[in-house]
Each structure stands twice: as structure tokens, then as C-alpha cells.
Scaffold this motif. Structure first.
Motif, mmCIF file in Angstrom:
data_model
loop_
_atom_site.group_PDB
_atom_site.id
_atom_site.type_symbol
_atom_site.label_atom_id
_atom_site.label_comp_id
_atom_site.label_asym_id
_atom_site.label_seq_id
_atom_site.Cartn_x
_atom_site.Cartn_y
_atom_site.Cartn_z
ATOM 1 N N ARG A 212 0.835 -1.202 0.000
ATOM 2 C CA ARG A 212 0.000 0.000 0.000
ATOM 3 C C ARG A 212 0.872 1.256 0.000
ATOM 4 O O ARG A 212 2.085 1.189 0.085
ATOM 5 C CB ARG A 212 -0.926 -0.002 1.219
ATOM 6 C CG ARG A 212 -1.910 -1.158 1.216
ATOM 7 C CD ARG A 212 -2.745 -1.197 2.483
ATOM 8 N NE ARG A 212 -1.885 -1.388 3.647
ATOM 9 C CZ ARG A 212 -2.125 -0.887 4.856
ATOM 10 N NH1 ARG A 212 -3.207 -0.161 5.077
ATOM 11 N NH2 ARG A 212 -1.290 -1.112 5.853
ATOM 12 N N GLU A 213 0.232 2.387 -0.068
ATOM 13 C CA GLU A 213 0.933 3.664 -0.030
ATOM 14 C C GLU A 213 1.271 4.024 1.419
ATOM 15 O O GLU A 213 0.603 3.561 2.354
ATOM 16 C CB GLU A 213 0.063 4.767 -0.648
ATOM 17 C CG GLU A 213 -0.165 4.580 -2.142
ATOM 18 C CD GLU A 213 1.127 4.578 -2.936
ATOM 19 O OE1 GLU A 213 1.978 5.465 -2.710
ATOM 20 O OE2 GLU A 213 1.291 3.687 -3.796
ATOM 21 N N PRO A 214 2.299 4.857 1.631
ATOM 22 C CA PRO A 214 2.696 5.226 2.999
ATOM 23 C C PRO A 214 1.549 5.782 3.846
ATOM 24 O O PRO A 214 1.451 5.470 5.037
ATOM 25 C CB PRO A 214 3.793 6.276 2.789
ATOM 26 C CG PRO A 214 4.391 5.904 1.470
ATOM 27 C CD PRO A 214 3.224 5.412 0.639
ATOM 28 N N SER A 215 0.675 6.592 3.253
ATOM 29 C CA SER A 215 -0.437 7.161 4.016
ATOM 30 C C SER A 215 -1.394 6.076 4.514
ATOM 31 O O SER A 215 -1.955 6.185 5.609
ATOM 32 C CB SER A 215 -1.196 8.195 3.182
ATOM 33 O OG SER A 215 -1.716 7.586 2.005
ATOM 34 N N GLU A 216 -1.581 5.014 3.732
ATOM 35 C CA GLU A 216 -2.424 3.898 4.152
ATOM 36 C C GLU A 216 -1.730 3.098 5.252
ATOM 37 O O GLU A 216 -2.362 2.669 6.220
ATOM 38 C CB GLU A 216 -2.712 2.963 2.974
ATOM 39 C CG GLU A 216 -3.546 3.586 1.873
ATOM 40 C CD GLU A 216 -3.656 2.647 0.696
ATOM 41 O OE1 GLU A 216 -4.727 2.021 0.543
ATOM 42 O OE2 GLU A 216 -2.669 2.522 -0.065
ATOM 43 N N LEU B 109 7.149 -1.952 4.270
ATOM 44 C CA LEU B 109 6.381 -1.163 3.316
ATOM 45 C C LEU B 109 7.164 -1.030 2.014
ATOM 46 O O LEU B 109 8.271 -0.476 2.001
ATOM 47 C CB LEU B 109 6.073 0.221 3.890
ATOM 48 C CG LEU B 109 5.375 1.197 2.938
ATOM 49 C CD1 LEU B 109 3.999 0.673 2.544
ATOM 50 C CD2 LEU B 109 5.270 2.565 3.588
ATOM 51 N N PRO C 283 5.628 0.196 -1.502
ATOM 52 C CA PRO C 283 4.473 0.533 -2.331
ATOM 53 C C PRO C 283 4.564 -0.135 -3.705
ATOM 54 O O PRO C 283 5.654 -0.308 -4.260
ATOM 55 C CB PRO C 283 4.554 2.055 -2.440
ATOM 56 C CG PRO C 283 5.292 2.474 -1.210
ATOM 57 C CD PRO C 283 6.303 1.382 -0.979
ATOM 58 N N GLY D 95 4.103 0.734 -6.708
ATOM 59 C CA GLY D 95 4.852 1.452 -7.737
ATOM 60 C C GLY D 95 6.355 1.425 -7.547
ATOM 61 O O GLY D 95 7.114 1.662 -8.485
ATOM 62 N N GLU D 96 6.807 1.144 -6.329
ATOM 63 C CA GLU D 96 8.231 1.082 -6.021
ATOM 64 C C GLU D 96 8.790 -0.339 -6.117
ATOM 65 O O GLU D 96 9.993 -0.543 -5.978
ATOM 66 C CB GLU D 96 8.477 1.605 -4.601
ATOM 67 C CG GLU D 96 8.117 3.065 -4.410
ATOM 68 C CD GLU D 96 9.060 3.967 -5.176
ATOM 69 O OE1 GLU D 96 10.283 3.738 -5.123
ATOM 70 O OE2 GLU D 96 8.573 4.894 -5.842
ATOM 71 N N CYS E 188 -2.207 -5.792 1.054
ATOM 72 C CA CYS E 188 -2.681 -4.465 0.657
ATOM 73 C C CYS E 188 -4.005 -4.227 1.377
ATOM 74 O O CYS E 188 -4.286 -4.871 2.387
ATOM 75 C CB CYS E 188 -2.798 -4.337 -0.857
ATOM 76 S SG CYS E 188 -4.103 -5.333 -1.588
ATOM 77 N N HIS E 189 -4.839 -3.343 0.867
ATOM 78 C CA HIS E 189 -6.095 -3.020 1.544
ATOM 79 C C HIS E 189 -7.092 -4.174 1.476
ATOM 80 O O HIS E 189 -7.591 -4.637 2.488
ATOM 81 C CB HIS E 189 -6.688 -1.747 0.946
ATOM 82 C CG HIS E 189 -7.826 -1.190 1.738
ATOM 83 N ND1 HIS E 189 -8.689 -0.268 1.222
ATOM 84 C CD2 HIS E 189 -8.262 -1.417 3.001
ATOM 85 C CE1 HIS E 189 -9.599 0.056 2.133
ATOM 86 N NE2 HIS E 189 -9.352 -0.634 3.231
ATOM 87 N N ARG F 138 -4.140 -5.198 -4.998
ATOM 88 C CA ARG F 138 -2.787 -4.731 -5.330
ATOM 89 C C ARG F 138 -1.733 -5.771 -4.978
ATOM 90 O O ARG F 138 -0.753 -5.941 -5.708
ATOM 91 C CB ARG F 138 -2.478 -3.414 -4.612
ATOM 92 C CG ARG F 138 -3.133 -2.221 -5.273
ATOM 93 C CD ARG F 138 -2.881 -0.960 -4.499
ATOM 94 N NE ARG F 138 -3.756 -0.947 -3.332
ATOM 95 C CZ ARG F 138 -3.756 -0.001 -2.405
ATOM 96 N NH1 ARG F 138 -2.895 1.005 -2.469
ATOM 97 N NH2 ARG F 138 -4.594 -0.043 -1.388
#
Length: 137
Positions: free
Chosen positions: A57-61, A71, A73, A75-76, A94-95, A99
Motif C-alpha cells: 500500500r501507499e505510505p499514508s495507508e 512497506l 508501495p 509502484g516502487e 494491501c487493503h 494490489r
């Protein structure tokens, strides 16, 4: 030989899955992946089983709630793939599990990983089935 990045596989996977949903059928040659339920993961962690948790997931999630894994993400992923182990089971999170399934698709098809498990239902399943105190979003 033409090479494709992660974005190509994410789009291809998403289109194939969307078409399958619309048609109501599984696509020929669709990648089958191993899954682990939230309860099964809880049991493995309780036994101190050797495994790595990778959250795509993204850092904010990740800040909202996480299982304490690494972590990376989605895309990384191509740039940080060296952080994903091959010698023990790796649970991708992921959520809701979509993903992480994309990440597994990329890692198995392009890089030959064979030790990956998708957390079925993602961290949301963990929060609703294992840890009701965990924040959901």
C-alpha cells in the motif's frame, strides 16, 4: 525481446480481471496464486513461523494501520525487489488483496518468485476477522 515494467502488468492484470467479471468467467491461462487467510496468518505468527510480510500500500495507508511488515508501495516494487526474500514464505498485503495480487503476478511472472502468499481480503480482513481494534478505512 520486449520488456515491460510493472505498470504494464498492473494494467494487463486489471483489464483481464475486469473482463472476467463482466463475462462472469475465468480467463484462460490466468495466474493461480496461493492465498492465506487472516486467521491462518494469525496462527503462523503465533507459532513464530519464519515469514516476511510485505505491504504494497501507499505510505499514508500504512500509517493508518499495518501488520508491522515492510512497506514497499506497489509502484516502487521494481526498484526495491531486492528487499523481498526468496528463502522463506512472503505474505503480500494491501487493503483488500487486489494490489498484492498484482504484485504477486509481477514477481512470479517476471522474476520467478515461488514463495509468495496473498493475504485474502487484505488488511481489511485482518481488521474485521482478527483484530477488531485495528483502524479500518
Amino acid at each position: 525481446m520486449q520488456t515491460h515494467g510493472l505498470g504494464y502488468f498492473v494494467a494487463k492484470f486489471a483489464n483481464r480481471n475486469q473482463n472476467a467479471k463482466v463475462k462472469g468467467i475465468a480467463q484462460a491461462g490466468e495466474l493461480k496464486m496461493d492465498e492465506i487467510t487472516a486467521q491462518e496468518l494469525k496462527e503462523r505468527l503465533g507459532r513464530s513461523a519464519a515469514l516476511q510480510i510485505v505491504d504494497v500500500r501507499e505510505p499514508s495507508e500504512f500509517e493508518i494501520c499495518n501488520l508491522g511488515g515492510e512497506l514497499i508501495p506497489l509502484g516502487e516494487l521494481p526498484k526495491q525487489v531486492n528487499r523481498i526474500r526468496r528463502d522463506i514464505p512472503v505474505v503480500m498485503v494491501c487493503h483488500h488483496g487486489f494490489r498484492s495480487a498484482q504484485a504477486i503476478n509481477y514477481l512470479t511472472q517476471r522474476l520467478g518468485y515461488d514463495n509468495l502468499l496473498n493475504l485474502k481480503g487484505g488488511i481489511h480482513a485482518w481488521a474485521t476477522q482478527v483484530d477488531p481494534t485495528m483502524q479500518v478505512y
